[in-house]
Design a protein around this motif. Sequence first.
Motif, PDB file in Angstrom:
ATOM      1  N   ASP A 160       0.827  -1.229   0.015  1.00 23.77           N
ATOM      2  CA  ASP A 160      -0.058  -0.120   0.120  1.00 23.77           C
ATOM      3  C   ASP A 160       0.883   1.252  -0.162  1.00 23.77           C
ATOM      4  OD1 ASP A 160      -2.799  -1.155   0.398  1.00 23.77           O
ATOM      5  OD2 ASP A 160      -1.592  -2.026   2.082  1.00 23.77           O
ATOM      6  N   VAL A 161       2.035   1.290   0.903  1.00 21.45           N
ATOM      7  CA  VAL A 161       3.053   2.253   0.748  1.00 21.45           C
ATOM      8  C   VAL A 161       4.418   1.717   0.254  1.00 21.45           C
ATOM      9  CG1 VAL A 161       4.165   4.109   2.397  1.00 21.45           C
ATOM     10  CG2 VAL A 161       1.722   3.239   2.750  1.00 21.45           C
ATOM     11  N   LEU A 168       2.351   3.001  -9.221  1.00 20.28           N
ATOM     12  CA  LEU A 168       1.337   3.300  -8.730  1.00 20.28           C
ATOM     13  C   LEU A 168       0.247   2.595  -9.314  1.00 20.28           C
ATOM     14  CD1 LEU A 168       0.822   7.099  -8.200  1.00 20.28           C
ATOM     15  CD2 LEU A 168       0.928   5.151  -6.296  1.00 20.28           C
ATOM     16  N   THR A 210       1.272  14.832  -6.635  1.00 18.07           N
ATOM     17  CA  THR A 210       2.720  14.764  -6.226  1.00 18.07           C
ATOM     18  C   THR A 210       3.345  15.796  -5.316  1.00 18.07           C
ATOM     19  OG1 THR A 210       3.064  13.532  -8.565  1.00 18.07           O
ATOM     20  CG2 THR A 210       5.025  14.625  -7.262  1.00 18.07           C
ATOM     21  N   LEU A 228       1.054  15.320   2.962  1.00 17.24           N
ATOM     22  CA  LEU A 228       2.145  14.604   2.337  1.00 17.24           C
ATOM     23  C   LEU A 228       3.628  15.469   2.385  1.00 17.24           C
ATOM     24  CD1 LEU A 228       0.430  13.626  -0.978  1.00 17.24           C
ATOM     25  CD2 LEU A 228       1.220  11.923   0.797  1.00 17.24           C
ATOM     26  N   THR A 236       0.768  10.075  -5.302  1.00 17.68           N
ATOM     27  CA  THR A 236      -0.445   9.407  -5.176  1.00 17.68           C
ATOM     28  C   THR A 236      -1.119   9.439  -6.573  1.00 17.68           C
ATOM     29  OG1 THR A 236      -1.940  11.117  -4.622  1.00 17.68           O
ATOM     30  CG2 THR A 236      -0.862   9.841  -2.785  1.00 17.68           C
ATOM     31  N   ARG A 237      -2.392   8.767  -6.975  1.00 14.46           N
ATOM     32  CA  ARG A 237      -3.115   9.006  -8.039  1.00 14.46           C
ATOM     33  C   ARG A 237      -3.651  10.408  -8.170  1.00 14.46           C
ATOM     34  NH1 ARG A 237      -3.562   3.787  -6.121  1.00 14.46           N
ATOM     35  NH2 ARG A 237      -2.831   2.260  -7.705  1.00 14.46           N
ATOM     36  N   HIS A 238      -3.572  11.197  -7.317  1.00  9.95           N
ATOM     37  CA  HIS A 238      -4.230  12.608  -7.371  1.00  9.95           C
ATOM     38  C   HIS A 238      -3.214  13.445  -7.193  1.00  9.95           C
ATOM     39  CE1 HIS A 238      -7.970  10.652  -6.711  1.00  9.95           C
ATOM     40  NE2 HIS A 238      -7.423  10.088  -5.579  1.00  9.95           N
ATOM     41  N   GLY A 258      -4.520   6.740  -0.352  1.00  9.72           N
ATOM     42  CA  GLY A 258      -4.566   7.587  -1.519  1.00  9.72           C
ATOM     43  C   GLY A 258      -5.289   8.678  -1.462  1.00  9.72           C
ATOM     44  N   ALA A 290      -1.120   2.752  -2.836  1.00  8.42           N
ATOM     45  CA  ALA A 290      -1.645   4.080  -2.818  1.00  8.42           C
ATOM     46  C   ALA A 290      -0.833   5.304  -2.825  1.00  8.42           C
ATOM     47  CB  ALA A 290      -2.769   4.098  -1.562  1.00  8.42           C
ATOM     48  N   LEU A 291       0.293   4.863  -2.217  1.00 10.25           N
ATOM     49  CA  LEU A 291       1.428   5.900  -1.961  1.00 10.25           C
ATOM     50  C   LEU A 291       2.735   5.180  -2.243  1.00 10.25           C
ATOM     51  CD1 LEU A 291       2.472   8.690  -0.779  1.00 10.25           C
ATOM     52  CD2 LEU A 291       2.290   7.611   1.533  1.00 10.25           C
TER      53      LEU A 291
END
Length: 312
Positions: free
Chosen positions: A175-176, A201, A225, A269, A221-223, A262, A206-207
Amino acid sequence: MSFLVIGECVADIVRAPAGSGAADRVHPGGSPANVAYGLGRLGRDVTLLTQLADDPTGRLIEAHLKNAGVRLEAGDVPERTPSAVVGLDADGRASYTFDIAWTLKSGAPAGPAPRHVHIGSIAAVTAPGAAAVLAETERLRERATVSYDPNVRPALMGEHGAAVTRVERCVALGDVVKASDEDLSWLYPGEDPRSVAARWLALGPALVLVTLGAAGSFAVTRHRTVAVEAPPVTVVDTVGAGDSFMSAVLDTLAGRERDALGALGAEYLAGLLGTASAAAAVTVSRAGAQPPDRAELDAARETFALRSVRAW
Protein backbone atom coordinates in the motif's frame (compact mmCIF):
# COMPACT_ATOMS: atom_id res chain seq x y z
CA MET A 1 -1.32 0.02 16.46
CA SER A 2 0.89 -3.04 16.04
CA PHE A 3 3.58 -3.53 13.40
CA LEU A 4 5.13 -6.73 12.05
CA VAL A 5 8.40 -6.39 10.16
CA ILE A 6 9.65 -9.43 8.26
CA GLY A 7 13.24 -9.59 7.13
CA GLU A 8 16.91 -9.95 7.73
CA CYS A 9 19.28 -8.85 10.44
CA VAL A 10 22.82 -8.09 9.29
CA ALA A 11 25.98 -7.21 11.19
CA ASP A 12 27.36 -4.13 9.41
CA ILE A 13 31.16 -4.05 9.58
CA VAL A 14 31.84 -0.43 8.69
CA ARG A 15 35.23 0.19 7.12
CA ALA A 16 36.57 3.70 7.49
CA PRO A 17 37.71 5.58 4.35
CA ALA A 18 41.21 4.61 3.26
CA GLY A 19 43.86 6.74 4.88
CA SER A 20 41.55 8.10 7.56
CA GLY A 21 43.30 6.22 10.36
CA ALA A 22 39.94 5.32 11.93
CA ALA A 23 39.16 1.80 13.15
CA ASP A 24 36.47 -0.45 11.67
CA ARG A 25 33.16 -0.45 13.55
CA VAL A 26 30.52 -3.18 13.92
CA HIS A 27 26.90 -2.02 13.97
CA PRO A 28 23.64 -3.97 14.09
CA GLY A 29 21.99 -3.62 10.70
CA GLY A 30 19.84 -5.10 7.97
CA SER A 31 17.19 -2.87 6.41
CA PRO A 32 14.09 -4.57 7.91
CA ALA A 33 15.79 -4.79 11.32
CA ASN A 34 16.66 -1.10 11.09
CA VAL A 35 13.03 -0.23 10.30
CA ALA A 36 11.83 -2.27 13.27
CA TYR A 37 14.44 -0.63 15.49
CA GLY A 38 13.38 2.82 14.30
CA LEU A 39 9.75 2.07 15.09
CA GLY A 40 10.73 0.78 18.50
CA ARG A 41 12.74 3.93 19.18
CA LEU A 42 9.60 5.91 18.40
CA GLY A 43 7.62 3.92 20.97
CA ARG A 44 5.69 1.74 18.54
CA ASP A 45 4.52 -1.82 19.25
CA VAL A 46 6.70 -3.77 16.81
CA THR A 47 7.68 -7.39 16.22
CA LEU A 48 10.49 -8.52 13.92
CA LEU A 49 10.25 -11.95 12.28
CA THR A 50 13.85 -12.74 11.35
CA GLN A 51 16.78 -15.16 11.56
CA LEU A 52 19.65 -14.82 14.04
CA ALA A 53 22.45 -17.24 14.88
CA ASP A 54 23.61 -17.82 18.43
CA ASP A 55 26.98 -16.14 17.84
CA PRO A 56 28.59 -12.89 19.03
CA THR A 57 27.09 -10.70 16.29
CA GLY A 58 23.70 -12.38 16.65
CA ARG A 59 23.69 -11.65 20.36
CA LEU A 60 24.80 -8.06 19.69
CA ILE A 61 21.90 -7.52 17.29
CA GLU A 62 19.39 -9.21 19.61
CA ALA A 63 20.38 -6.97 22.53
CA HIS A 64 20.29 -3.89 20.29
CA LEU A 65 16.76 -4.60 19.07
CA LYS A 66 15.38 -5.56 22.47
CA ASN A 67 16.85 -2.36 23.93
CA ALA A 68 14.44 -0.45 21.65
CA GLY A 69 11.49 -2.61 22.71
CA VAL A 70 11.40 -4.74 19.56
CA ARG A 71 10.00 -8.24 20.06
CA LEU A 72 11.85 -10.96 18.16
CA GLU A 73 10.25 -13.96 16.51
CA ALA A 74 12.97 -16.26 15.23
CA GLY A 75 12.69 -18.42 12.17
CA ASP A 76 15.00 -21.42 11.78
CA VAL A 77 18.46 -20.60 13.14
CA PRO A 78 21.19 -20.06 10.52
CA GLU A 79 24.77 -21.29 10.94
CA ARG A 80 26.03 -17.72 11.34
CA THR A 81 24.51 -14.29 11.55
CA PRO A 82 24.62 -12.53 8.17
CA SER A 83 27.21 -9.79 7.77
CA ALA A 84 28.04 -6.97 5.40
CA VAL A 85 31.33 -5.16 5.02
CA VAL A 86 30.35 -1.52 4.55
CA GLY A 87 32.81 0.71 2.73
CA LEU A 88 32.47 4.48 3.06
CA ASP A 89 33.68 6.97 0.48
CA ALA A 90 34.93 10.46 1.31
CA ASP A 91 31.32 11.77 1.43
CA GLY A 92 30.13 9.02 3.81
CA ARG A 93 28.21 7.13 1.11
CA ALA A 94 28.07 3.40 1.79
CA SER A 95 28.79 0.40 -0.43
CA TYR A 96 28.27 -3.22 0.70
CA THR A 97 29.86 -6.65 0.36
CA PHE A 98 27.62 -9.38 1.78
CA ASP A 99 27.94 -12.76 3.48
CA ILE A 100 24.27 -13.63 3.86
CA ALA A 101 21.75 -16.41 3.38
CA TRP A 102 17.99 -16.07 3.88
CA THR A 103 16.22 -19.36 4.51
CA LEU A 104 13.06 -18.46 6.45
CA LYS A 105 10.57 -21.34 6.20
CA SER A 106 7.51 -20.20 8.15
CA GLY A 107 5.47 -17.13 8.97
CA ALA A 108 4.65 -15.43 12.24
CA PRO A 109 3.31 -17.59 15.08
CA ALA A 110 -0.38 -17.58 15.85
CA GLY A 111 -1.58 -14.54 17.75
CA PRO A 112 -3.27 -11.18 17.27
CA ALA A 113 -2.90 -9.98 13.69
CA PRO A 114 -0.75 -6.88 13.16
CA ARG A 115 -2.30 -3.71 11.79
CA HIS A 116 0.65 -3.14 9.47
CA VAL A 117 3.25 -5.40 7.82
CA HIS A 118 6.56 -4.13 6.46
CA ILE A 119 8.79 -6.14 4.12
CA GLY A 120 11.82 -5.28 2.10
CA SER A 121 15.38 -5.61 0.95
CA ILE A 122 17.14 -8.97 0.76
CA ALA A 123 14.48 -11.03 2.53
CA ALA A 124 11.69 -10.10 0.12
CA VAL A 125 13.47 -11.24 -3.04
CA THR A 126 16.09 -13.84 -2.04
CA ALA A 127 15.31 -17.55 -2.34
CA PRO A 128 14.45 -19.69 -0.60
CA GLY A 129 13.20 -17.49 2.24
CA ALA A 130 11.42 -14.92 0.09
CA ALA A 131 8.62 -17.40 -0.61
CA ALA A 132 7.72 -17.51 3.09
CA VAL A 133 7.87 -13.69 3.32
CA LEU A 134 5.47 -13.22 0.43
CA ALA A 135 3.11 -15.97 1.55
CA GLU A 136 2.87 -14.47 5.03
CA THR A 137 2.37 -10.96 3.63
CA GLU A 138 -0.40 -12.13 1.33
CA ARG A 139 -2.09 -13.91 4.23
CA LEU A 140 -1.93 -10.90 6.56
CA ARG A 141 -2.82 -8.35 3.91
CA GLU A 142 -6.52 -9.11 4.31
CA ARG A 143 -6.45 -7.37 7.70
CA ALA A 144 -3.32 -5.22 7.58
CA THR A 145 -1.82 -2.52 5.42
CA VAL A 146 1.54 -3.34 3.83
CA SER A 147 4.69 -1.36 3.08
CA TYR A 148 7.70 -2.31 0.96
CA ASP A 149 11.19 -0.92 0.43
CA PRO A 150 13.29 -2.72 -2.21
CA ASN A 151 16.55 -1.37 -0.74
CA VAL A 152 18.34 -2.88 -3.73
CA ARG A 153 21.62 -4.69 -3.14
CA PRO A 154 22.89 -5.38 -6.69
CA ALA A 155 25.37 -8.06 -5.63
CA LEU A 156 22.50 -10.17 -4.28
CA MET A 157 19.80 -9.49 -6.86
CA GLY A 158 20.79 -12.07 -9.49
CA GLU A 159 19.75 -11.73 -13.12
CA HIS A 160 18.38 -8.25 -13.74
CA GLY A 161 15.11 -9.07 -15.48
CA ALA A 162 14.13 -11.69 -12.91
CA ALA A 163 15.04 -9.29 -10.12
CA VAL A 164 12.78 -6.58 -11.53
CA THR A 165 9.93 -9.09 -11.73
CA ARG A 166 10.42 -10.06 -8.08
CA VAL A 167 10.54 -6.43 -6.97
CA GLU A 168 7.39 -5.56 -8.90
CA ARG A 169 5.53 -8.46 -7.30
CA CYS A 170 6.37 -6.95 -3.90
CA VAL A 171 5.36 -3.48 -5.11
CA ALA A 172 1.97 -4.88 -6.11
CA LEU A 173 1.47 -6.24 -2.58
CA GLY A 174 2.24 -2.88 -0.97
CA ASP A 175 0.00 0.00 0.00
CA VAL A 176 3.00 2.23 0.73
CA VAL A 177 6.21 1.77 -1.27
CA LYS A 178 9.44 3.66 -0.71
CA ALA A 179 12.57 3.53 -2.86
CA SER A 180 15.71 5.56 -3.38
CA ASP A 181 16.83 7.06 -6.66
CA GLU A 182 19.76 4.61 -6.52
CA ASP A 183 17.32 1.68 -6.26
CA LEU A 184 15.39 2.92 -9.28
CA SER A 185 18.55 3.61 -11.28
CA TRP A 186 19.57 -0.03 -10.92
CA LEU A 187 16.10 -1.43 -11.57
CA TYR A 188 15.26 0.86 -14.50
CA PRO A 189 18.46 2.41 -15.92
CA GLY A 190 17.97 5.80 -17.52
CA GLU A 191 14.33 6.22 -16.48
CA ASP A 192 13.10 9.27 -14.61
CA PRO A 193 12.19 8.36 -11.00
CA ARG A 194 8.84 10.13 -11.33
CA SER A 195 7.91 8.01 -14.33
CA VAL A 196 8.80 4.86 -12.40
CA ALA A 197 6.78 6.01 -9.38
CA ALA A 198 3.74 6.61 -11.58
CA ARG A 199 4.10 3.17 -13.15
CA TRP A 200 4.40 1.56 -9.72
CA LEU A 201 1.17 3.23 -8.66
CA ALA A 202 -0.55 1.40 -11.49
CA LEU A 203 0.58 -1.91 -9.95
CA GLY A 204 -1.47 -1.29 -6.81
CA PRO A 205 0.09 0.92 -4.11
CA ALA A 206 -1.76 4.00 -2.93
CA LEU A 207 1.42 5.93 -2.11
CA VAL A 208 4.94 5.81 -3.56
CA LEU A 209 7.79 7.75 -1.97
CA VAL A 210 11.20 8.29 -3.54
CA THR A 211 14.28 9.64 -1.77
CA LEU A 212 16.82 11.59 -3.82
CA GLY A 213 19.68 11.98 -1.36
CA ALA A 214 20.79 15.58 -1.04
CA ALA A 215 18.16 16.57 -3.63
CA GLY A 216 15.29 15.77 -1.25
CA SER A 217 12.33 13.43 -1.73
CA PHE A 218 8.91 13.25 -3.31
CA ALA A 219 5.60 11.46 -2.75
CA VAL A 220 3.15 10.39 -5.44
CA THR A 221 -0.49 9.34 -5.22
CA ARG A 222 -3.02 8.99 -8.01
CA HIS A 223 -4.16 12.56 -7.32
CA ARG A 224 -1.00 14.56 -6.62
CA THR A 225 2.77 14.77 -6.36
CA VAL A 226 4.60 16.62 -3.57
CA ALA A 227 8.34 17.22 -3.42
CA VAL A 228 10.49 18.67 -0.62
CA GLU A 229 14.14 19.66 -0.30
CA ALA A 230 16.52 17.75 1.93
CA PRO A 231 17.46 19.49 5.19
CA PRO A 232 21.05 20.75 5.44
CA VAL A 233 23.14 18.44 7.61
CA THR A 234 26.75 17.40 8.06
CA VAL A 235 26.95 13.75 6.97
CA VAL A 236 28.95 11.28 9.08
CA ASP A 237 27.70 8.30 7.06
CA THR A 238 24.53 7.32 5.22
CA VAL A 239 24.12 3.86 6.81
CA GLY A 240 20.47 3.36 7.73
CA ALA A 241 19.27 6.73 6.47
CA GLY A 242 16.63 5.26 4.17
CA ASP A 243 15.45 2.89 6.90
CA SER A 244 15.10 5.79 9.34
CA PHE A 245 13.07 7.63 6.68
CA MET A 246 10.85 4.55 6.33
CA SER A 247 10.32 4.17 10.08
CA ALA A 248 9.23 7.78 10.36
CA VAL A 249 6.85 7.36 7.41
CA LEU A 250 5.21 4.35 9.03
CA ASP A 251 5.03 6.08 12.40
CA THR A 252 3.33 9.11 10.84
CA LEU A 253 0.87 7.00 8.84
CA ALA A 254 0.04 4.67 11.75
CA GLY A 255 -3.66 3.87 11.88
CA ARG A 256 -4.46 5.04 8.35
CA GLU A 257 -6.65 2.52 6.60
CA ARG A 258 -5.91 1.37 3.06
CA ASP A 259 -8.64 3.50 1.48
CA ALA A 260 -7.37 6.66 3.20
CA LEU A 261 -3.78 6.43 1.98
CA GLY A 262 -4.57 7.43 -1.58
CA ALA A 263 -6.59 10.46 -0.48
CA LEU A 264 -3.84 12.19 1.50
CA GLY A 265 -3.68 15.92 0.77
CA ALA A 266 -0.68 17.95 -0.36
CA GLU A 267 -0.15 19.55 3.04
CA TYR A 268 -0.21 16.20 4.81
CA LEU A 269 2.21 14.67 2.29
CA ALA A 270 4.60 17.60 2.71
CA GLY A 271 4.53 17.11 6.46
CA LEU A 272 5.08 13.37 6.03
CA LEU A 273 8.13 13.95 3.84
CA GLY A 274 9.42 16.63 6.19
CA THR A 275 9.18 14.38 9.22
CA ALA A 276 10.81 11.45 7.44
CA SER A 277 13.57 13.71 6.09
CA ALA A 278 14.24 15.03 9.60
CA ALA A 279 14.57 11.46 10.87
CA ALA A 280 17.03 10.63 8.10
CA ALA A 281 18.99 13.82 8.83
CA VAL A 282 19.44 12.79 12.46
CA THR A 283 20.62 9.35 11.34
CA VAL A 284 23.24 10.57 8.86
CA SER A 285 24.61 13.01 11.43
CA ARG A 286 25.98 10.11 13.52
CA ALA A 287 27.73 6.83 12.83
CA GLY A 288 25.76 3.71 11.97
CA ALA A 289 22.03 3.09 11.73
CA GLN A 290 21.02 5.11 14.80
CA PRO A 291 17.54 6.58 14.17
CA PRO A 292 16.01 9.18 16.48
CA ASP A 293 13.77 8.51 19.43
CA ARG A 294 10.53 10.45 19.80
CA ALA A 295 12.08 13.45 21.55
CA GLU A 296 14.92 13.66 19.03
CA LEU A 297 12.52 13.45 16.10
CA ASP A 298 10.29 16.18 17.53
CA ALA A 299 13.34 18.40 18.00
CA ALA A 300 14.63 17.61 14.51
CA ARG A 301 11.32 18.60 12.96
CA GLU A 302 11.81 22.05 14.48
CA THR A 303 15.49 22.23 13.55
CA PHE A 304 14.99 21.02 9.99
CA ALA A 305 11.82 22.93 9.17
CA LEU A 306 10.70 22.53 5.56
CA ARG A 307 12.42 25.08 3.35
CA SER A 308 10.84 24.34 0.00
CA VAL A 309 7.70 22.43 -0.97
CA ARG A 310 6.40 21.86 -4.49
CA ALA A 311 3.05 20.25 -5.24
CA TRP A 312 1.31 19.44 -8.49
